[in-house]
Design a protein around this motif. Sequence first.
Motif, PDB file in Angstrom:
ATOM      1  N   GLY A   1       0.788  -1.222   0.000  1.00 22.49           N
ATOM      2  CA  GLY A   1       0.000   0.000   0.000  1.00 22.49           C
ATOM      3  C   GLY A   1       0.817   1.268   0.000  1.00 22.49           C
ATOM      4  N   ASP A   2       2.091   1.185   0.393  1.00 24.34           N
ATOM      5  CA  ASP A   2       2.964   2.351   0.385  1.00 24.34           C
ATOM      6  C   ASP A   2       4.409   1.883   0.286  1.00 24.34           C
ATOM      7  N   SER A   3       5.326   2.828   0.243  1.00 22.22           N
ATOM      8  CA  SER A   3       6.737   2.492   0.057  1.00 22.22           C
ATOM      9  C   SER A   3       7.273   1.649   1.217  1.00 22.22           C
ATOM     10  N   LYS A   4       6.801   1.938   2.427  1.00 22.45           N
ATOM     11  CA  LYS A   4       7.263   1.179   3.595  1.00 22.45           C
ATOM     12  C   LYS A   4       6.923  -0.289   3.455  1.00 22.45           C
ATOM     13  N   GLN A   5       5.699  -0.581   3.041  1.00 23.03           N
ATOM     14  CA  GLN A   5       5.287  -1.973   2.865  1.00 23.03           C
ATOM     15  C   GLN A   5       6.067  -2.646   1.740  1.00 23.03           C
TER      16      GLN A   5
END
Length: 223
Positions: A177-181
Amino acid sequence: MVKKVLCVALLSLLSMSVKAQVALKTDGQDPAYVETIKGRAQKIVDGMGISDARKAEAVRNIIANRYFLLNDIHSQYDKAMQFAKDSLQGKQRDQAREMAAARRDAELYKHHFELETALLQYVDAAGVEAVKDGMTYGRLQRDYKAQCDMIPSLTAEERAQVLQWLKEAREFAMDGGDSKQKHAWFDKYRGRTNNWLSARGYDLKKEREAWQKRTEKQKSQAK
């Protein structure tokens, strides 16, 4: 006979024209978010060197639509998790969280292969790889190169296994869902790879230290 050939040619051209048109699925999306995603998708396309403007636009829209879909899926999950946190307690809250995660994962799996299928209408396998790398910050190539540079003695079999796990990580990361994931998936698989290499007798601490020394030496020689 001539008329038949002309009709076939005309139908072929019309088919190509129709195929080149991919609409952006922006219903319900914030206009500012749409522009951000279009720019992100365009950046990936720009790096692919697609000379045909209509084909490039189609690929951009396919990528953008993928981002919109992922945003919808993860937003629904976030809303369900927030509801569980704010409105439920104990076992009910835990069950609601589990159900939210299960629904999210089911939706992600349901749509996972649609991107590649759509892209293959316009680009070859190498183009699909470029899109996947673009959507995951190029981690596969960087991590594979780093692993091989750190341990030059890796066998062909070991290199192939490292690459295979990185490809698996990329498939999961693409649905993040985002860069961290997305980065978290590569970090997870790096841990798996390191454990596997350690079990095969590699001293990763020594290999990393030797790699750092080689890198520093190369930098000093380049000055």
